[in-house]
Design an enzyme around this catalytic site. Structure first.
Site, mmCIF file in Angstrom:
data_model
loop_
_atom_site.group_PDB
_atom_site.id
_atom_site.type_symbol
_atom_site.label_atom_id
_atom_site.label_comp_id
_atom_site.label_asym_id
_atom_site.label_seq_id
_atom_site.Cartn_x
_atom_site.Cartn_y
_atom_site.Cartn_z
ATOM 1 N N LYS A 34 0.856 -1.356 -0.003
ATOM 2 C CA LYS A 34 -0.068 0.052 -0.025
ATOM 3 C C LYS A 34 1.046 1.314 -0.068
ATOM 4 C CE LYS A 34 -0.821 -0.444 4.977
ATOM 5 N NZ LYS A 34 -1.815 -0.488 6.142
ATOM 6 N N ARG A 129 -8.046 -3.009 17.090
ATOM 7 C CA ARG A 129 -8.796 -2.714 16.041
ATOM 8 C C ARG A 129 -9.692 -3.630 15.483
ATOM 9 N NH1 ARG A 129 -4.639 -0.895 11.043
ATOM 10 N NH2 ARG A 129 -4.908 -3.226 10.463
#
Length: 357
Positions: A34, A129
């Protein structure tokens, strides 16, 4: 102007180091790309190094990867949004998931596209998360296994991604035990237990990874050669894969203390005045890059260690050149190493030229 360079030789060195490391411990790994923000030339080079599996959190990037190398296995490393389901099935061979309703949508779309979509179920290990809570895991799996056009190929977890919870041997044993529990309960083999990101590498080197944890997603250490426990470069790895270069557009000897009434600047900061600086000057350089590109100087480190930051506005970065021995002039370039978040912002800026060297 400003530009960022990706050094092919340094990236190749880091890639080979990781290949050998994971092979030594009989583990598999996939690059997390990414950081490259879908830059086609950079992706083409990375894919040429030979890995047949890559991870990204942006579907447009996975689309670019598939256009370059259709046979590569693409992994979407976050729970899909409802409005992205069609693209997830189209461009991601595997996705990370934590919600049954999302997997149901994936099942329906996979059937419509005549595909079998593979999923990895993320489990909460304390960083808070994404992740299914452990006490809900068996009921969750029972429902998922009945869905058509879906194949569960693994479980996984993330640590040190949000709350700063560091990985440990105990947490990885816990993840491995979840795999054993699922296999014993449902009689289905879990192919991959993906234990985490670059932060796991120091544990691997210390032989602290349980045998059952067999897969890792590596981005930061691949591109920066960093040991995230010790916050230093790993021996035999490179920390200069990415360099940022910004051109000097002004050099002037100016007062250290601004003159006039001082209020907040556009960033909401008020300059702190050291009375000892009144009447003194220093050599200031202005670089052709600003907060629009870098957001903050916190993630930049001048290669010339004698250069320090004075401040930045939206389009210009001001540096102190007083201590450096190099005789900079207008038109010269000042170079910076970057931390991960700094490089991510630079790569995502359409104003910064990208060069493969």
């Amino acid at each position: 102007m400003a530009f960022v360079t990706l050094n092919k030789k340094s990236l190749s060195t880091n890639y080979k180091y990781l290949q050998n490391l994971f092979k030594k411990y009989d583990k598999d790994w996939a690059p997390v790309v990414k950081l490259l923000c879908g830059h086609k030339q950079f992706l083409e080079f990375l894919l040429s190094l030979g890995k047949e599996q890559v991870c990204d959190a942006r579907l447009t990037n996975l689309k670019t990867i598939k256009s370059i190398k259709p046979e590569v296995e693409t992994i979407y490393i976050k729970p899909p949004a409802k409005r992205s389901i069609k693209s997830v099935i189209k461009y991601a061979d595997v996705s990370f998931n934590t919600e049954f309703i999302t997997i149901k949508w994936l099942s329906e779309e996979a059937k419509a596209q005549n595909k079998v979509h593979r999923i990895i179920i993320m489990i909460e290990l304390g960083d808070l998360r994404e992740g299914v809570l452990g006490e809900h895991l068996l009921d969750f799996y029972k429902k998922v296994f009945d869905l058509p056009n879906i194949k569960v190929v693994g479980i996984g977890a993330n640590l040190n991604c949000l709350s700063g919870v560091m990985p440990s041997k105990d947490k990885l044993i816990q993840l491995s035990l979840y795999e054993q529990l699922i296999e014993a309960k449902f009689g289905k083999r879990i192919e991959n237990v993906t234990g985490g990101s670059s932060v796991m590498i120091p544990l691997l080197q210390k032989k602290q990874i349980p045998k059952g944890v067999n897969h890792f997603r590596i981005g930061e250490t691949l591109f920066f050669g960093v040991d995230l426990f010790a916050n230093k470069t790993i021996l035999k790895m490179k920390n200069d894969v990415f360099l940022l270069h910004a051109e000097v557009i002004e050099i002037t000897e100016k007062p250290i203390i601004p003159y006039g009434e001082i209020e907040e600047n556009p960033s909401g900061e008020i300059l702190e005045i050291n009375p000892e600086d009144y009447g003194t000057t220093h050599k200031r350089g202005i670089l052709d890059i600003g907060l629009l590109d870098i957001a903050t100087t916190d993630f930049l480190e001048p290669v010339d260690k004698k250069i320090t930051f004075i401040g930045a506005s939206s389009d210009m970065l001001v540096v102190d050149l007083n201590a450096t021995q190099k005789k900079y002039k207008v038109g010269d370039v000042v170079s910076f190493k970057m931390k991960y978040m700094g490089a991510l912002r630079i790569m995502n800026s359409r104003y910064i030229e990208k060069r493969l060297i």
